[in-house]
Design an enzyme around this catalytic site. Structure first.
Site, mmCIF file in Angstrom:
data_model
loop_
_atom_site.group_PDB
_atom_site.id
_atom_site.type_symbol
_atom_site.label_atom_id
_atom_site.label_comp_id
_atom_site.label_asym_id
_atom_site.label_seq_id
_atom_site.Cartn_x
_atom_site.Cartn_y
_atom_site.Cartn_z
ATOM 1 N N ASP A 74 -58.601 7.972 -98.730
ATOM 2 C CA ASP A 74 -59.775 8.274 -97.932
ATOM 3 C C ASP A 74 -60.692 7.050 -97.969
ATOM 4 O OD1 ASP A 74 -61.910 9.885 -96.661
ATOM 5 O OD2 ASP A 74 -62.823 9.831 -98.666
ATOM 6 N N ASP A 76 -64.611 6.896 -96.826
ATOM 7 C CA ASP A 76 -66.028 7.055 -97.158
ATOM 8 C C ASP A 76 -66.232 7.624 -98.556
ATOM 9 O OD1 ASP A 76 -66.542 6.152 -94.634
ATOM 10 O OD2 ASP A 76 -66.950 8.118 -93.776
ATOM 11 N N THR A 181 -58.832 8.343 -92.588
ATOM 12 C CA THR A 181 -60.256 8.582 -92.431
ATOM 13 C C THR A 181 -60.591 9.141 -91.061
ATOM 14 O OG1 THR A 181 -62.421 7.466 -92.338
ATOM 15 C CG2 THR A 181 -60.494 6.154 -91.756
ATOM 16 N N ALA A 182 -61.715 9.850 -90.992
ATOM 17 C CA ALA A 182 -62.218 10.328 -89.712
ATOM 18 C C ALA A 182 -62.974 9.238 -88.968
ATOM 19 C CB ALA A 182 -63.130 11.544 -89.907
ATOM 20 N N LYS A 226 -56.123 15.275 -91.097
ATOM 21 C CA LYS A 226 -55.694 14.203 -91.997
ATOM 22 C C LYS A 226 -54.323 14.512 -92.587
ATOM 23 C CE LYS A 226 -59.847 11.996 -93.844
ATOM 24 N NZ LYS A 226 -60.571 11.676 -95.091
ATOM 25 N N ASP A 249 -62.630 11.588 -102.308
ATOM 26 C CA ASP A 249 -63.820 12.084 -103.000
ATOM 27 C C ASP A 249 -64.206 13.487 -102.562
ATOM 28 O OD1 ASP A 249 -66.638 11.796 -101.051
ATOM 29 O OD2 ASP A 249 -64.727 11.024 -100.330
ATOM 30 N N ASN A 252 -63.018 18.412 -98.631
ATOM 31 C CA ASN A 252 -62.472 18.544 -97.283
ATOM 32 C C ASN A 252 -61.065 17.964 -97.180
ATOM 33 O OD1 ASN A 252 -64.823 19.694 -95.947
ATOM 34 N ND2 ASN A 252 -65.792 17.704 -96.256
#
Length: 321
Positions: A74, A76, A181-182, A226, A249, A252
Site C-alpha cells: 500500500d 499512503d 493504491t487508490a 485492491k 496500514d 480497508n
C-alpha cells in the site's frame, strides 16, 4: 491512496466495478513495467536504525530466488507519510490548475489525514472527484511530466525509510515489488519508478487518444478492488499468492492482506492492529521509532519505480462494454 467507505474489518465481496477496476489496474501496471523495465536510476539508499537490525532469528524471508513470490505495498501512510493525491493537488495548484478554494479543501483533508492517521471516505472521495474534474481535458503525457516534478517537490522526503528497506529486501531476493493504491496509476507509477520498484497498481482514469475524459475505469482501487487487482496481476504473472507478501496500514486493505501467505501491518490503524494481532500477522510501526511485535522481514537499504498507465487500460474497458 484509498478510501470509499468500507470502515469495518469484515470482508465485503467484490462488485463488478471493483473487478473491472482491479483488472484494468493490473493490465496497466504490467504494460508500464514491461515498457520501462530497467530504464531509470534508483534514488539514494535509505538508512536503518540499530534497533530494527537486532531481530530474533527467524526463517529467511523473503526467500531468495523464489520467482513465484512477489510483494505488494500500500502507498499512503505505509510507504509514504500522508496521502499522495493531496501532495499531487498541491503541485497542481502551484501550476494554476485550480484556485485557492480548492487548495484549502486539499489542505484540510491532508491535515485531517495526518492527524487522524486513518482514511476518511468522504474526504478521499471528494479529493478524487476534485482531481478528476481538474485533469479532465488534459493530456496524460502532460500530467506525467508534472507528476515527476511534484514527486521531487512534495513526496520524496516523505518516504518511510523503514518501509523502503522492506521493499528493497524483496528486490534483493530477486522478487518483484508492486505498489497497490487508490492513488491515480500515473502518480503511483512515478513513485514506484523513483523508488526502484517493479511497478504500481492504481486507480485508472479513462483517457481517449491520450486525453483524460474525467471518468474512471470501474471504480477507485480501494478495498475489494485492491484484492482483485492483486489477484489479476498474480494470475498474469504466474505467482503463488501463498508465497507472496502484502503490506498496509489500513483495515480497508484486509481483503488484500488476506490474499497472501505473508501479510504485514505497517503503521497500522487501530482496527488493523487488532485484526493483525488476532490473526497472528506481523506488525511494524515507524511513526514513533518503536518496533512493534512479531517483525520478520530484515532491514535493508535503497529502492525506486515506473510511470504512466491509464491509457493502457482503456482497451480493456472498451472490450468489457
Amino acid at each position: 491512496m484509498a478510501a470509499l467507505g468500507w470502515l469495518t474489518p469484515r470482508r465485503r465481496s467484490a462488485t463488478a466495478r471493483s473487478v473491472l477496476a482491479g483488472e484494468a489496474s493490473a493490465e496497466a501496471a504490467r504494460k508500464t513495467a514491461q515498457a520501462l523495465d530497467g530504464t531509470d536510476e534508483i534514488d539514494g539508499a535509505a538508512g536503518t536504525d540499530a534497533a530494527e537490525e537486532a531481530e530474533p532469528a527467524e526463517p529467511e524471508f523473503p526467500v531468495a530466488g523464489d520467482d513465484l513470490a512477489a510483494a505488494f505495498f500500500d502507498l499512503d501512510n505505509t510507504v509514504m507519510q500522508g496521502a499522495a493525491i493531496f501532495h499531487f493537488g498541491r503541485g497542481l495548484y502551484k501550476r494554476e490548475f485550480f484556485h485557492r478554494r480548492e487548495l484549502a479543501r486539499f489542505a484540510w483533508q491532508q491535515a485531517w489525514f495526518r492527524l487522524a492517521g486513518v482514511e476518511d471516505p468522504d474526504h478521499m472521495q471528494d479529493a478524487r472527484d476534485s482531481a478528476l474534474s481538474i485533469v479532465k481535458g488534459h493530456k496524460v503525457s502532460e500530467l506525467m511530466s508534472i507528476g515527476e516534478e511534484i514527486y521531487d517537490e512534495y513526496m520524496a522526503e516523505r518516504i518511510w525509510p523503514g518501509t523502503r528497506a522492506l521493499a528493497q529486501a524483496h528486490l534483493d531476493a530477486g522478487q518483484k515489488v508492486w505498489l497497490v493504491t487508490a492513488a491515480p496509476v500515473e502518480t503511483a507509477t512515478i513513485i514506484a519508478r523513483r523508488l526502484g520498484l517493479t511497478g504500481a497498481l492504481g486507480t485508472v482514469a479513462e483517457s481517449v487518444d491520450g486525453i483524460y475524459t474525467g471518468r474512471l475505469v470501474g471504480e477507485p482501487l480501494h478495498g475489494p478492488a485492491k484484492a482483485e487487482a492483486v489477484r489479476a496481476l498474480a494470475a498474469a504473472e504466474g505467482l503463488d499468492l501463498e508465497r507472496c507478501a502484502a503490506y498496509s496500514d489500513s483495515h480497508n486493505d484486509i481483503p488484500m492482506l488476506s490474499l497472501v501467505g505473508h501479510p504485514y501491518a505497517i503503521n497500522p490503524d487501530t482496527k488493523l492492529r487488532k485484526h493483525a494481532r488476532a490473526h497472528d500477522w506481523r506488525l511494524r510501526d515507524y511513526r514513533t521509532g518503536r518496533k512493534a511485535v512479531k517483525v520478520g522481514v530484515p532491514a535493508a537499504a535503497g529502492v525506486g519505480a515506473i510511470a504512466g498507465g491509464a491509457a493502457a487500460a482503456i482497451a480493456l474497458h472498451r472490450r468489457r462494454k
